[in-house]
Design an enzyme around this catalytic site. Sequence first.
Site, mmCIF file in Angstrom:
data_model
loop_
_atom_site.group_PDB
_atom_site.id
_atom_site.type_symbol
_atom_site.label_atom_id
_atom_site.label_comp_id
_atom_site.label_asym_id
_atom_site.label_seq_id
_atom_site.Cartn_x
_atom_site.Cartn_y
_atom_site.Cartn_z
ATOM 1 N N GLY A 12 0.810 -1.217 0.000
ATOM 2 C CA GLY A 12 0.000 0.000 0.000
ATOM 3 C C GLY A 12 0.838 1.259 0.000
ATOM 4 O O GLY A 12 0.535 2.232 0.691
ATOM 5 N N ALA A 13 1.906 1.263 -0.806
ATOM 6 C CA ALA A 13 2.890 2.354 -0.769
ATOM 7 C C ALA A 13 2.516 3.548 -1.633
ATOM 8 O O ALA A 13 3.286 4.498 -1.723
ATOM 9 C CB ALA A 13 4.258 1.819 -1.198
ATOM 10 N N ASN A 14 1.361 3.517 -2.257
ATOM 11 C CA ASN A 14 1.015 4.594 -3.193
ATOM 12 C C ASN A 14 0.280 5.759 -2.554
ATOM 13 O O ASN A 14 0.074 6.796 -3.183
ATOM 14 C CB ASN A 14 0.173 4.037 -4.350
ATOM 15 N N GLY B 65 -0.992 7.867 1.450
ATOM 16 C CA GLY B 65 -1.023 7.989 2.897
ATOM 17 C C GLY B 65 0.265 7.610 3.597
ATOM 18 O O GLY B 65 1.366 7.995 3.199
ATOM 19 N N ILE B 66 0.134 6.837 4.674
ATOM 20 C CA ILE B 66 1.283 6.429 5.487
ATOM 21 C C ILE B 66 2.267 5.599 4.667
ATOM 22 O O ILE B 66 3.478 5.752 4.796
ATOM 23 C CB ILE B 66 0.812 5.609 6.719
ATOM 24 N N GLY B 67 1.753 4.728 3.813
ATOM 25 C CA GLY B 67 2.624 3.898 2.977
ATOM 26 C C GLY B 67 3.477 4.729 2.037
ATOM 27 O O GLY B 67 4.669 4.477 1.870
ATOM 28 N N SER C 236 -3.025 0.123 15.253
ATOM 29 C CA SER C 236 -3.793 1.364 15.350
ATOM 30 C C SER C 236 -4.239 1.555 16.790
ATOM 31 O O SER C 236 -4.332 0.589 17.565
ATOM 32 C CB SER C 236 -5.021 1.259 14.439
ATOM 33 N N TYR D 256 -12.823 -3.508 12.306
ATOM 34 C CA TYR D 256 -11.574 -2.771 12.113
ATOM 35 C C TYR D 256 -10.694 -2.926 13.348
ATOM 36 O O TYR D 256 -9.485 -3.213 13.238
ATOM 37 C CB TYR D 256 -11.858 -1.288 11.845
#
Length: 312
Positions: free
Chosen positions: A21-23, A25-27, A150, A175
């Site tokens: 998920g590097a594309n 936000g945090i990633g 989280s 979640y």
Amino acid sequence: MNFWSLSKAKNKEGKIAIITGANVGIGYETAKGLAQVGIEVVMACRDLKKAENAKQKILKSNPEAKLVLMEIDLASLSSVRTFAENFKAKYNKLDILVNNAGVMMTPFQKTEDGLELQMAANYFGHFLLTGLLIPVLEKSFRSRVISLSSLAHRWGDIHFDNLNAEKGYDRRQFYAQSKLACLIFAYHLDKKLVKKGYDMHSYAAHPGVSNTNLMRNLPKWAKFLSPVLMPLFSQSAEKGALPILRACLDDTLNGGEYIGPSGRKQYKGHPVIVDSDYNSKDKHKAKKLWKTSEDIVDFKYFKNSETKAQAS
């Protein structure tokens, strides 16, 4: 107090990292930070078009960044297996694995594997990915696995009789369950790695309350209030990535630490070692979750651990 910052990290030229998920936000901010210290970053993303846009954005600010795009969908166990095979065909080692990708409070949905979406994308996919990549992780000196948890891990529990919403679904509770599972996994994995003599460690990290795209599934009332409340209680994705970057890069860590923001209630602040809810440290729960996870993803960790232990 002398807080950790990215400027304190040593150059890590020659090291390889995967960030799921590097594309965005945090990633994305984690990828940018690791590239800044010379690490070759494999941006493991579901949408390669969005990943390419993110890659170009990083290259614009850091033309020397080493970035490679690879496709993965953490909500699909077959996609996770394909990614691991493709990575091992291209690379013979891995220094850092950042289990970052995830979804938050989504409407009820089952995956192609029959799993509830949040548990699949946030936890089960990463549990399988980590296990599949241990052979390349162990070829690197003091390699690391970082699992994103989280503050929400405190909201819930692991409901073994309802892991995949067989008895009902509450998006907030699922979640929380997925993020608690990630934290339990991070702690338990480190204990197993140490016990079995591996030269690698597992860490957990959380970004506090960060203003990212995950907020899109919040209830309408929360979205309405967020422009007023978010600046008071949250921090940017760039600052939210600092606990993850510290878990990746701080050479003074021993393994098994949980890194989060230093501020009140861990909402925002500098990256420090933080504590977690009692549920995350329950040994019996950890063992049951591990065994259940192995059964669900159809993968057994440490098949050759006895041979390794004897050799060491």
